[in-house]
Design a protein around this motif. Structure first.
Motif, PDB file in Angstrom:
ATOM      1  N   VAL A 199      30.559 -24.049   7.780  1.00  0.00           N
ATOM      2  CA  VAL A 199      31.868 -25.179   7.131  1.00  0.00           C
ATOM      3  C   VAL A 199      32.797 -23.844   6.440  1.00  0.00           C
ATOM      4  N   CYS A 200      33.182 -22.260   5.862  1.00  0.00           N
ATOM      5  CA  CYS A 200      33.516 -21.690   5.918  1.00  0.00           C
ATOM      6  C   CYS A 200      33.570 -20.599   6.688  1.00  0.00           C
ATOM      7  N   CYS A 201      32.896 -20.505   7.534  1.00  0.00           N
ATOM      8  CA  CYS A 201      33.127 -20.072   8.940  1.00  0.00           C
ATOM      9  C   CYS A 201      33.004 -18.201   8.358  1.00  0.00           C
ATOM     10  N   ASN A 202      32.140 -17.897   7.058  1.00  0.00           N
ATOM     11  CA  ASN A 202      32.080 -16.872   6.292  1.00  0.00           C
ATOM     12  C   ASN A 202      30.621 -15.931   6.927  1.00  0.00           C
ATOM     13  N   PRO A 203      30.911 -14.872   7.720  1.00  0.00           N
ATOM     14  CA  PRO A 203      28.903 -14.765   8.258  1.00  0.00           C
ATOM     15  C   PRO A 203      28.181 -13.936   6.595  1.00  0.00           C
ATOM     16  N   TRP A 204      27.055 -15.154   7.371  1.00  0.00           N
ATOM     17  CA  TRP A 204      25.913 -14.771   6.573  1.00  0.00           C
ATOM     18  C   TRP A 204      25.329 -14.043   7.199  1.00  0.00           C
ATOM     19  N   LYS A 205      24.594 -13.003   6.236  1.00  0.00           N
ATOM     20  CA  LYS A 205      22.930 -12.530   6.318  1.00  0.00           C
ATOM     21  C   LYS A 205      21.931 -13.055   6.117  1.00  0.00           C
ATOM     22  N   VAL A 206      21.688 -13.700   6.983  1.00  0.00           N
ATOM     23  CA  VAL A 206      20.342 -15.102   7.719  1.00  0.00           C
ATOM     24  C   VAL A 206      19.000 -13.853   8.083  1.00  0.00           C
ATOM     25  N   GLU A 207      17.848 -14.054   6.711  1.00  0.00           N
ATOM     26  CA  GLU A 207      16.408 -13.320   6.752  1.00  0.00           C
ATOM     27  C   GLU A 207      15.153 -14.054   6.648  1.00  0.00           C
ATOM     28  N   VAL A 208      14.530 -13.825   7.505  1.00  0.00           N
ATOM     29  CA  VAL A 208      13.945 -14.790   7.839  1.00  0.00           C
ATOM     30  C   VAL A 208      12.655 -13.598   8.319  1.00  0.00           C
ATOM     31  N   TRP A 209      11.475 -14.050   7.883  1.00  0.00           N
ATOM     32  CA  TRP A 209       9.886 -13.678   7.597  1.00  0.00           C
ATOM     33  C   TRP A 209       9.512 -14.793   7.561  1.00  0.00           C
ATOM     34  N   TRP A 210       7.477 -14.059   8.432  1.00  0.00           N
ATOM     35  CA  TRP A 210       6.650 -14.646   7.538  1.00  0.00           C
ATOM     36  C   TRP A 210       5.608 -14.609   6.119  1.00  0.00           C
ATOM     37  N   ASP A 211       6.125 -16.376   5.712  1.00  0.00           N
ATOM     38  CA  ASP A 211       5.032 -15.787   4.046  1.00  0.00           C
ATOM     39  C   ASP A 211       3.669 -16.532   5.066  1.00  0.00           C
ATOM     40  N   GLY A 212       2.851 -15.855   5.219  1.00  0.00           N
ATOM     41  CA  GLY A 212       1.372 -16.929   5.248  1.00  0.00           C
ATOM     42  C   GLY A 212       1.628 -17.322   7.042  1.00  0.00           C
ATOM     43  N   ASP A 213       1.671 -18.560   6.906  1.00  0.00           N
ATOM     44  CA  ASP A 213       1.697 -18.916   8.631  1.00  0.00           C
ATOM     45  C   ASP A 213       3.108 -20.255   8.132  1.00  0.00           C
ATOM     46  N   GLU A 214       3.973 -19.972   7.351  1.00  0.00           N
ATOM     47  CA  GLU A 214       5.172 -20.588   7.319  1.00  0.00           C
ATOM     48  C   GLU A 214       6.088 -19.599   6.866  1.00  0.00           C
ATOM     49  N   ARG A 215       6.905 -20.201   7.516  1.00  0.00           N
ATOM     50  CA  ARG A 215       8.331 -18.932   7.641  1.00  0.00           C
ATOM     51  C   ARG A 215       9.335 -19.192   6.245  1.00  0.00           C
ATOM     52  N   SER A 216       9.715 -18.230   5.662  1.00  0.00           N
ATOM     53  CA  SER A 216      10.946 -18.513   4.814  1.00  0.00           C
ATOM     54  C   SER A 216      12.078 -17.761   5.146  1.00  0.00           C
ATOM     55  N   VAL A 217      13.100 -18.327   4.498  1.00  0.00           N
ATOM     56  CA  VAL A 217      14.732 -17.922   4.992  1.00  0.00           C
ATOM     57  C   VAL A 217      15.759 -17.863   3.808  1.00  0.00           C
ATOM     58  N   ALA A 218      15.886 -16.660   3.686  1.00  0.00           N
ATOM     59  CA  ALA A 218      16.683 -16.256   2.663  1.00  0.00           C
ATOM     60  C   ALA A 218      18.568 -15.874   3.359  1.00  0.00           C
ATOM     61  N   VAL A 219      19.554 -16.313   2.450  1.00  0.00           N
ATOM     62  CA  VAL A 219      20.909 -16.048   3.309  1.00  0.00           C
ATOM     63  C   VAL A 219      21.352 -15.381   2.304  1.00  0.00           C
ATOM     64  N   SER A 220      22.230 -14.321   2.628  1.00  0.00           N
ATOM     65  CA  SER A 220      23.183 -12.989   1.291  1.00  0.00           C
ATOM     66  C   SER A 220      24.370 -13.049   2.494  1.00  0.00           C
ATOM     67  N   ARG A 221      25.797 -12.790   1.966  1.00  0.00           N
ATOM     68  CA  ARG A 221      26.281 -12.203   2.021  1.00  0.00           C
ATOM     69  C   ARG A 221      26.392 -11.017   3.579  1.00  0.00           C
ATOM     70  N   GLY A 222      26.869 -11.349   4.497  1.00  0.00           N
ATOM     71  CA  GLY A 222      26.872 -10.205   5.399  1.00  0.00           C
ATOM     72  C   GLY A 222      27.822  -9.801   5.438  1.00  0.00           C
ATOM     73  N   ASP A 223      29.606  -9.678   5.366  1.00  0.00           N
ATOM     74  CA  ASP A 223      29.564  -9.560   4.686  1.00  0.00           C
ATOM     75  C   ASP A 223      29.950  -7.320   4.265  1.00  0.00           C
ATOM     76  N   GLY A 224      28.878  -7.660   3.177  1.00  0.00           N
ATOM     77  CA  GLY A 224      28.371  -6.015   2.084  1.00  0.00           C
ATOM     78  C   GLY A 224      29.393  -6.831   0.794  1.00  0.00           C
ATOM     79  N   SER A 225      29.479  -8.036   0.442  1.00  0.00           N
ATOM     80  CA  SER A 225      30.496  -8.052  -0.645  1.00  0.00           C
ATOM     81  C   SER A 225      29.693  -8.439  -2.151  1.00  0.00           C
ATOM     82  N   GLU A 226      28.620  -8.834  -1.422  1.00  0.00           N
ATOM     83  CA  GLU A 226      28.073  -8.925  -2.542  1.00  0.00           C
ATOM     84  C   GLU A 226      27.823  -8.075  -3.907  1.00  0.00           C
TER      85      GLU A 226
END
Ligand SMILES: [Zn+2]
Length: 70
Positions: free
Chosen positions: A43-70
Motif C-alpha cells: 500500500v505505502c511501499c515502505n520497507p517492512w522487516k518481516v520476522e518468521v519463526w517456528w512456534d511449535g509446528d506452525e509459523r508465526s510472523v511479526a512485521v516491524s519497520r525495516g528502516d530503523g525508525s521505530e
C-alpha cells in the motif's frame, strides 16, 4: 501423490498490519521461508522487516519497520 506436508502449505498466508500506514494485509510466504526478510508494503511501499519463526509446528510472523525508525 499425497504427503503430510500439505497441511503446512496451508499456513503460507499470514495476516499482518503495516507499521507505517496501518493497513491490514495478507502476505504469502513460501513454506520454507524463515528468519528475517525485508518486504515492501503493497500500500505505502515502505520497507517492512518481516520476522518468521517456528512456534511449535506452525509459523508465526511479526512485521516491524525495516528502516530503523521505530
Ligand atoms: Zn503500508
Amino acid at each position: 501423490m499425497r504427503t503430510k506436508e500439505a497441511g503446512a502449505a496451508m499456513d503460507s498466508e499470514f495476516h499482518v498490519q503495516c507499521p507505517y500506514c496501518g493497513e491490514e494485509l495478507d502476505i504469502y510466504l513460501e513454506p520454507d521461508v524463515q528468519g528475517t526478510l525485508i518486504q515492501d508494503c503493497e500500500v505505502c511501499c515502505n520497507p517492512w522487516k518481516v520476522e518468521v519463526w517456528w512456534d511449535g509446528d506452525e509459523r508465526s510472523v511479526a512485521v516491524s519497520r525495516g528502516d530503523g525508525s521505530e
